[in-house]
Design a protein around this motif. Sequence first.
Motif, PDB file in Angstrom:
ATOM      1  N   VAL A  49      36.967  45.971  45.048  1.00  0.00           N
ATOM      2  CA  VAL A  49      37.466  45.377  43.808  1.00  0.00           C
ATOM      3  C   VAL A  49      38.984  45.276  43.848  1.00  0.00           C
ATOM      4  CG1 VAL A  49      37.475  45.483  41.285  1.00  0.00           C
ATOM      5  CG2 VAL A  49      35.572  46.483  42.550  1.00  0.00           C
ATOM      6  N   ASN A  50      39.494  44.103  43.474  1.00  0.00           N
ATOM      7  CA  ASN A  50      40.930  43.965  43.259  1.00  0.00           C
ATOM      8  C   ASN A  50      41.171  43.563  41.817  1.00  0.00           C
ATOM      9  OD1 ASN A  50      43.728  43.961  43.814  1.00  0.00           O
ATOM     10  ND2 ASN A  50      43.342  43.209  45.887  1.00  0.00           N
ATOM     11  N   LEU A  51      42.433  43.411  41.456  1.00  0.00           N
ATOM     12  CA  LEU A  51      42.779  43.257  40.046  1.00  0.00           C
ATOM     13  C   LEU A  51      42.256  41.962  39.437  1.00  0.00           C
ATOM     14  CD1 LEU A  51      44.514  44.716  37.809  1.00  0.00           C
ATOM     15  CD2 LEU A  51      46.258  43.011  38.326  1.00  0.00           C
ATOM     16  N   GLY A  52      42.638  40.830  40.014  1.00  0.00           N
ATOM     17  CA  GLY A  52      42.193  39.560  39.456  1.00  0.00           C
ATOM     18  C   GLY A  52      43.229  38.472  39.604  1.00  0.00           C
ATOM     19  N   THR A  53      42.813  37.265  39.332  1.00  0.00           N
ATOM     20  CA  THR A  53      43.670  36.103  39.488  1.00  0.00           C
ATOM     21  C   THR A  53      43.113  34.976  38.634  1.00  0.00           C
ATOM     22  OG1 THR A  53      44.638  34.603  41.132  1.00  0.00           O
ATOM     23  CG2 THR A  53      42.363  35.261  41.486  1.00  0.00           C
ATOM     24  N   PRO A  54      43.944  34.074  38.163  1.00  0.00           N
ATOM     25  CA  PRO A  54      43.427  32.913  37.436  1.00  0.00           C
ATOM     26  C   PRO A  54      42.558  32.057  38.354  1.00  0.00           C
ATOM     27  CG  PRO A  54      45.808  33.139  37.144  1.00  0.00           C
ATOM     28  CD  PRO A  54      45.419  34.082  38.228  1.00  0.00           C
ATOM     29  N   ASP A  55      41.657  31.289  37.762  1.00  0.00           N
ATOM     30  CA  ASP A  55      40.818  30.381  38.547  1.00  0.00           C
ATOM     31  C   ASP A  55      41.635  29.235  39.130  1.00  0.00           C
ATOM     32  OD1 ASP A  55      38.550  31.879  38.062  1.00  0.00           O
ATOM     33  OD2 ASP A  55      37.974  30.730  36.289  1.00  0.00           O
ATOM     34  N   SER A  56      42.726  28.914  38.497  1.00  0.00           N
ATOM     35  CA  SER A  56      43.628  27.866  38.982  1.00  0.00           C
ATOM     36  C   SER A  56      45.016  28.171  38.430  1.00  0.00           C
ATOM     37  CB  SER A  56      43.156  26.484  38.514  1.00  0.00           C
ATOM     38  OG  SER A  56      43.590  26.222  37.198  1.00  0.00           O
ATOM     39  N   TYR A  81      43.144  34.272  31.987  1.00  0.00           N
ATOM     40  CA  TYR A  81      43.314  35.480  32.800  1.00  0.00           C
ATOM     41  C   TYR A  81      44.179  36.513  32.075  1.00  0.00           C
ATOM     42  CZ  TYR A  81      45.599  38.437  36.289  1.00  0.00           C
ATOM     43  OH  TYR A  81      46.114  39.515  36.964  1.00  0.00           O
ATOM     44  N   LEU A  82      45.316  36.080  31.549  1.00  0.00           N
ATOM     45  CA  LEU A  82      46.221  37.012  30.864  1.00  0.00           C
ATOM     46  C   LEU A  82      45.576  37.603  29.624  1.00  0.00           C
ATOM     47  CD1 LEU A  82      49.638  35.124  31.165  1.00  0.00           C
ATOM     48  CD2 LEU A  82      48.894  37.143  32.444  1.00  0.00           C
ATOM     49  N   ASN A  83      44.779  36.813  28.924  1.00  0.00           N
ATOM     50  CA  ASN A  83      44.088  37.330  27.738  1.00  0.00           C
ATOM     51  C   ASN A  83      43.172  38.491  28.101  1.00  0.00           C
ATOM     52  OD1 ASN A  83      44.952  36.067  25.361  1.00  0.00           O
ATOM     53  ND2 ASN A  83      43.742  34.232  25.775  1.00  0.00           N
ATOM     54  N   GLU A  84      42.432  38.332  29.199  1.00  0.00           N
ATOM     55  CA  GLU A  84      41.518  39.404  29.598  1.00  0.00           C
ATOM     56  C   GLU A  84      42.289  40.616  30.112  1.00  0.00           C
ATOM     57  OE1 GLU A  84      37.513  40.149  32.312  1.00  0.00           O
ATOM     58  OE2 GLU A  84      38.709  38.324  32.629  1.00  0.00           O
ATOM     59  N   PHE A  85      43.317  40.359  30.901  1.00  0.00           N
ATOM     60  CA  PHE A  85      44.094  41.431  31.509  1.00  0.00           C
ATOM     61  C   PHE A  85      44.879  42.230  30.462  1.00  0.00           C
ATOM     62  CE2 PHE A  85      48.246  42.213  33.985  1.00  0.00           C
ATOM     63  CZ  PHE A  85      47.875  43.487  34.342  1.00  0.00           C
ATOM     64  N   LEU A  86      45.611  41.541  29.603  1.00  0.00           N
ATOM     65  CA  LEU A  86      46.533  42.225  28.698  1.00  0.00           C
ATOM     66  C   LEU A  86      45.882  42.738  27.421  1.00  0.00           C
ATOM     67  CD1 LEU A  86      49.686  39.950  29.137  1.00  0.00           C
ATOM     68  CD2 LEU A  86      49.261  42.207  30.126  1.00  0.00           C
ATOM     69  N   THR A  87      44.591  42.486  27.255  1.00  0.00           N
ATOM     70  CA  THR A  87      43.889  43.098  26.112  1.00  0.00           C
ATOM     71  C   THR A  87      43.001  44.252  26.565  1.00  0.00           C
ATOM     72  OG1 THR A  87      42.153  41.397  26.250  1.00  0.00           O
ATOM     73  CG2 THR A  87      43.938  41.034  24.671  1.00  0.00           C
ATOM     74  N   ASP A  88      43.072  44.605  27.835  1.00  0.00           N
ATOM     75  CA  ASP A  88      42.375  45.789  28.338  1.00  0.00           C
ATOM     76  C   ASP A  88      43.073  47.019  27.772  1.00  0.00           C
ATOM     77  OD1 ASP A  88      41.367  47.943  29.803  1.00  0.00           O
ATOM     78  OD2 ASP A  88      41.341  46.854  31.696  1.00  0.00           O
ATOM     79  N   GLY A  89      42.334  47.862  27.090  1.00  0.00           N
ATOM     80  CA  GLY A  89      42.908  49.037  26.456  1.00  0.00           C
ATOM     81  C   GLY A  89      43.479  50.046  27.431  1.00  0.00           C
ATOM     82  N   GLN A 100      47.158  53.884  45.067  1.00  0.00           N
ATOM     83  CA  GLN A 100      47.508  54.962  44.151  1.00  0.00           C
ATOM     84  C   GLN A 100      46.691  54.827  42.855  1.00  0.00           C
ATOM     85  OE1 GLN A 100      49.963  52.678  45.213  1.00  0.00           O
ATOM     86  NE2 GLN A 100      50.515  53.830  47.036  1.00  0.00           N
ATOM     87  N   TYR A 101      46.055  55.905  42.453  1.00  0.00           N
ATOM     88  CA  TYR A 101      45.265  55.871  41.223  1.00  0.00           C
ATOM     89  C   TYR A 101      46.163  55.711  40.003  1.00  0.00           C
ATOM     90  CZ  TYR A 101      42.330  57.208  37.322  1.00  0.00           C
ATOM     91  OH  TYR A 101      41.657  57.210  36.115  1.00  0.00           O
ATOM     92  N   ALA A 102      45.773  54.782  39.130  1.00  0.00           N
ATOM     93  CA  ALA A 102      46.374  54.656  37.799  1.00  0.00           C
ATOM     94  C   ALA A 102      45.251  54.340  36.829  1.00  0.00           C
ATOM     95  CB  ALA A 102      47.438  53.559  37.762  1.00  0.00           C
ATOM     96  N   ALA A 103      45.349  54.850  35.624  1.00  0.00           N
ATOM     97  CA  ALA A 103      44.323  54.585  34.622  1.00  0.00           C
ATOM     98  C   ALA A 103      44.203  53.101  34.323  1.00  0.00           C
ATOM     99  CB  ALA A 103      44.638  55.356  33.338  1.00  0.00           C
ATOM    100  N   ALA A 104      45.323  52.362  34.480  1.00  0.00           N
ATOM    101  CA  ALA A 104      45.340  50.940  34.161  1.00  0.00           C
ATOM    102  C   ALA A 104      44.767  50.072  35.271  1.00  0.00           C
ATOM    103  CB  ALA A 104      46.764  50.490  33.849  1.00  0.00           C
TER     104      ALA A 104
END
Length: 348
Positions: free
Chosen positions: A17-24, A33-41, A137-141
């Motif tokens: 698993v990696n973090l993620g990327t926009p589809d385009s 993408y930013l909506n999903e990423f930056l609303t993660d608690g 490196q482990y991070a909670a985020a």
Amino acid sequence: MPSTPTSSKGRIGVLLVNLGTPDSPQTSDVRRYLNEFLTDGRVIDMPAAVRYPLFQGLIVPLRAPKSAKIYQQLWTERGSPLLYHGLDLQKLVQEQLGKEYLVAFGMRYQNPSIESALQELRDAAVERIIVLPLFPQYAAASTGSVQEKVMELVSKWWVVPSISFISTFVDDPGFISSFATLGKAEMAKRDYDHVVFSYHGIPERHVLKGSHKGYCKLGNCCNNYNKNNRYCYRAQCFETSRQLAQALGLAPEQYTTSFQSRLQSRLRDPWLQPYTDEVLKEMPAKGIKNVLAFSPAFVADCLETTIEVGEEFKEMFEEAGGSHWQLVPSLNSNPEWVQAVTSMIRRN
């Protein structure tokens, strides 16, 4: 004649698993993408009642068009580097592990999703699942968010196989050696005055929230990596730097550990220091004119490595009077890194 007994053992499932990327690189996809990423608690640890309206209603709409322009610089004929390097890694690790394993690849945000990757393993009736978040490196985020998402999805299955997580590989010999090999290749091309290990920043409060019995003081407590700080993101970054410095033959005064990609200007909260962009501006005045930069928090090239460290920091450094700033490429699907990932999985 009696039937021939068959083995009940199934394949071992592996989820990278990696973090993620926009589809385009289009603004609409970047906004999604930013909506999903930056609303993660776990990324933005604010109450949902504040987080969603602030980011979905204000920050993301302002940031998406600017980020889209940067993603357009990053995009290649194969698409997003973070995606195709991940798919290449999946394919090569699968070849190394052989038929006893089934390797799937997913992103925490957007596509291919963790859900689709887990479904692939579920459909194959794997015996158990090894999850490897591709964050050294482990991070909670980051790692913590992946673990939470995996558990949330799998908890809905009626039959849940055994699942294990490789939570950190901060000091894994293969990981260190892979990065050191790439660094030595760059060091062979020219002499450098100094080496910078630049890690993705996180708010200081994230470190303090995860501190074991108040051990973390955001200071000398990171000078040693031990049982009390083994899941402290800051301590892990300093340990990776020490391990890499040793592998590269660097003395303590020959390298700096620093942190990038902070959102402090918007959230008005201190992030881990020192800040890379501030450190590099001070170097030329100290006689440090040639710098080799690593991004050891990332195992695949992406916006934060190629654009931020490779281009933006280079421009800042030269404007401050520096002569040469060189980014060491990330591990991507380098053969030594493929072997390191394969070894971590087999040991698990």
